[in-house]
Design a protein around this motif. Structure first.
Motif, PDB file in Angstrom:
ATOM      1  N   LEU A  27      59.120   9.416  15.182  1.00  0.00           N
ATOM      2  CA  LEU A  27      60.437   9.070  15.732  1.00  0.00           C
ATOM      3  C   LEU A  27      61.475   8.905  14.627  1.00  0.00           C
ATOM      4  O   LEU A  27      62.639   9.279  14.793  1.00  0.00           O
ATOM      5  CB  LEU A  27      60.335   7.798  16.570  1.00  0.00           C
ATOM      6  CG  LEU A  27      59.541   7.951  17.877  1.00  0.00           C
ATOM      7  CD1 LEU A  27      59.245   6.588  18.480  1.00  0.00           C
ATOM      8  CD2 LEU A  27      60.287   8.822  18.876  1.00  0.00           C
ATOM      9  N   ARG A  28      61.071   8.345  13.490  1.00  0.00           N
ATOM     10  CA  ARG A  28      62.013   8.203  12.375  1.00  0.00           C
ATOM     11  C   ARG A  28      62.427   9.575  11.831  1.00  0.00           C
ATOM     12  O   ARG A  28      63.546   9.751  11.362  1.00  0.00           O
ATOM     13  CB  ARG A  28      61.392   7.349  11.264  1.00  0.00           C
ATOM     14  CG  ARG A  28      61.312   5.878  11.628  1.00  0.00           C
ATOM     15  CD  ARG A  28      60.916   5.009  10.453  1.00  0.00           C
ATOM     16  NE  ARG A  28      60.935   3.611  10.846  1.00  0.00           N
ATOM     17  CZ  ARG A  28      62.022   2.861  10.875  1.00  0.00           C
ATOM     18  NH1 ARG A  28      63.192   3.393  10.551  1.00  0.00           N
ATOM     19  NH2 ARG A  28      61.962   1.589  11.232  1.00  0.00           N
ATOM     20  N   CYS A 123      60.969  -5.067  19.669  1.00  0.00           N
ATOM     21  CA  CYS A 123      61.679  -5.887  20.662  1.00  0.00           C
ATOM     22  C   CYS A 123      61.243  -7.348  20.649  1.00  0.00           C
ATOM     23  O   CYS A 123      61.653  -8.114  21.536  1.00  0.00           O
ATOM     24  CB  CYS A 123      61.472  -5.309  22.060  1.00  0.00           C
ATOM     25  SG  CYS A 123      62.266  -3.720  22.306  1.00  0.00           S
ATOM     26  N   SER A 124      60.423  -7.743  19.689  1.00  0.00           N
ATOM     27  CA  SER A 124      59.980  -9.135  19.631  1.00  0.00           C
ATOM     28  C   SER A 124      59.842  -9.567  18.182  1.00  0.00           C
ATOM     29  O   SER A 124      59.671  -8.737  17.285  1.00  0.00           O
ATOM     30  CB  SER A 124      58.640  -9.309  20.359  1.00  0.00           C
ATOM     31  OG  SER A 124      57.603  -8.617  19.683  1.00  0.00           O
ATOM     32  N   PRO A 268      66.083   6.220  19.649  1.00  0.00           N
ATOM     33  CA  PRO A 268      67.213   5.402  19.198  1.00  0.00           C
ATOM     34  C   PRO A 268      66.846   3.932  18.984  1.00  0.00           C
ATOM     35  O   PRO A 268      67.449   3.260  18.131  1.00  0.00           O
ATOM     36  CB  PRO A 268      68.227   5.548  20.334  1.00  0.00           C
ATOM     37  CG  PRO A 268      67.920   6.896  20.922  1.00  0.00           C
ATOM     38  CD  PRO A 268      66.421   7.012  20.849  1.00  0.00           C
ATOM     39  N   LEU A 269      65.885   3.409  19.738  1.00  0.00           N
ATOM     40  CA  LEU A 269      65.431   2.033  19.504  1.00  0.00           C
ATOM     41  C   LEU A 269      64.857   1.901  18.096  1.00  0.00           C
ATOM     42  O   LEU A 269      65.192   0.972  17.349  1.00  0.00           O
ATOM     43  CB  LEU A 269      64.374   1.646  20.544  1.00  0.00           C
ATOM     44  CG  LEU A 269      63.665   0.301  20.307  1.00  0.00           C
ATOM     45  CD1 LEU A 269      64.610  -0.859  20.599  1.00  0.00           C
ATOM     46  CD2 LEU A 269      62.397   0.202  21.164  1.00  0.00           C
ATOM     47  N   SER A 274      68.038  -4.046  15.453  1.00  0.00           N
ATOM     48  CA  SER A 274      66.967  -4.859  16.031  1.00  0.00           C
ATOM     49  C   SER A 274      67.348  -5.347  17.425  1.00  0.00           C
ATOM     50  O   SER A 274      68.504  -5.689  17.686  1.00  0.00           O
ATOM     51  CB  SER A 274      66.676  -6.054  15.128  1.00  0.00           C
ATOM     52  OG  SER A 274      65.792  -6.956  15.767  1.00  0.00           O
ATOM     53  N   ARG A 275      66.370  -5.371  18.307  1.00  0.00           N
ATOM     54  CA  ARG A 275      66.572  -5.894  19.665  1.00  0.00           C
ATOM     55  C   ARG A 275      65.740  -7.149  19.905  1.00  0.00           C
ATOM     56  O   ARG A 275      65.530  -7.549  21.048  1.00  0.00           O
ATOM     57  CB  ARG A 275      66.178  -4.822  20.685  1.00  0.00           C
ATOM     58  CG  ARG A 275      67.089  -3.597  20.670  1.00  0.00           C
ATOM     59  CD  ARG A 275      68.450  -3.921  21.234  1.00  0.00           C
ATOM     60  NE  ARG A 275      69.335  -2.761  21.247  1.00  0.00           N
ATOM     61  CZ  ARG A 275      70.542  -2.751  21.793  1.00  0.00           C
ATOM     62  NH1 ARG A 275      71.003  -3.842  22.374  1.00  0.00           N
ATOM     63  NH2 ARG A 275      71.285  -1.682  21.760  1.00  0.00           N
TER      64      ARG A 275
END
Length: 303
Positions: A27-28, A123-124, A268-269, A274-275
């Motif tokens: 993905l990167r 996401c955490s 894109p995540l 950071s989420r």
């Protein structure tokens, strides 16, 4: 002779954190944008109780063409015969040579676990977590494998429609994935969700399992179970007030509803901000790119 690799042979090859890193790197490098991934082909019969489908994918960089083909047949609760049968066919893209046949169930289980781990990592926070697990079947075990490999789980709360199945899963969790974890089986899904920082929903319900009223800020949810364009396990208002993450937006909209139009794809995540402070939901509907990466990883290991 073309070799068929069965479920046990494929599972024996997997180091899940290793595959997570393969997906992350792909993905990167934005390999998902360089592959050819047509929408899956679906044929429905018997008022939706039978389905026949195929998921092709091609990558020049991986020198691989695959197609995962499967059948679905609705079964009664007393029927032990599997609902889904699947196989992944792998070809060398340069020569067109048939490389191998891989058990489709293993590919799906391995891919879903690795992908859940990858999304959860972005996401955490890397801290101790309370995991709420709704469901007690195959997908629940995928989530235990995935989340125990990527985060420290100090408390596990399990809810299932079948308390006996939940108790069996609790025993397995203590033996296999979480030997030093506090594990509880609860009779109310809302009680299981209370104070959880990670949640996994893994049921066959097309109606909300609970109201999800007690979500803590920054909770991350892996929503892996049943869905239709009109309904799924989590209430729509919870989806709408969360950051929604999907494998592929077009597939998610077609299979799980138009409110996925604003969702973030995993590429894109991984390449974005950071989420970990947001309330996030991974709404999984499947995408053949991740089957492609998983098949490539396994074929290299098998060599």
């Amino acid at each position: 002779m073309v070799v068929y690799h069965d479920y046990d042979a494929l599972m024996a090859q997997v180091c899940l954190p290793e595959l997570v890193e393969c997906m992350d790197l792909a993905l990167r490098q934005k390999m998902d944008t360089q592959c050819e991934i047509p929408q899956r082909s679906m044929i429905y019969r018997d008022d939706g109780r039978s389905a026949y489908f195929s998921m092709p994918a091609f990558s020049a960089d991986m020198q691989l063409f695959i197609s995962k083909v499967a059948t679905f047949k609705a079964r009664s609760a007393s029927d032990d015969f599997p609902s889904i049968h699947s196989v992944l066919v792998a070809f060398e893209s340069e020569t067109g040579k048939l490389s191998a046949l891989l058990d489709g169930t293993a590919i799906t289980n391995i891919k879903c676990a690795a992908l859940s781990a990858l999304v959860t990592r972005y996401c955490s926070l890397n801290t101790s977590h309370h995991l709420a697990l709704l469901g007690s079947g195959v997908q629940a075990r995928q989530q235990l494998w995935a989340l125990s490999s990527i985060r420290t789980i100090e408390k596990l709360s399990i809810w299932s429609r079948s308390r006996n199945n939940a108790l069996q899963l609790a025993r397995e969790a203590a033996e296999i994935w979480l030997p030093n974890c506090k594990i509880e089986v609860l009779d109310d899904p809302e009680d299981a969700l209370c104070q959880a920082s990670l949640i996994a929903t893994t049921t066959a319900s097309c109606r909300p399992i609970a109201q999800f009223e007690s979500l803590v800020p920054g909770v991350h949810i892996n929503c892996m179970g049943a869905h239709t364009p009109e309904s799924r396990e989590i209430p729509r208002d919870v989806l709408q007030r969360s950051v929604l993450i999907v494998e592929n937006q077009a597939t998610a909209c077609a299979e799980a509803g138009e409110w996925h139009r604003q969702a973030i794809e995993i590429g894109p995540l991984v390449n974005g901000p950071s989420r970990s402070d947001d309330t996030t939901i991974f709404s999984s509907t499947g995408y053949a790119f991740y089957d492609l990466v998983t098949a490539c990883y396994l074929l290299n290991k098998l060599k």
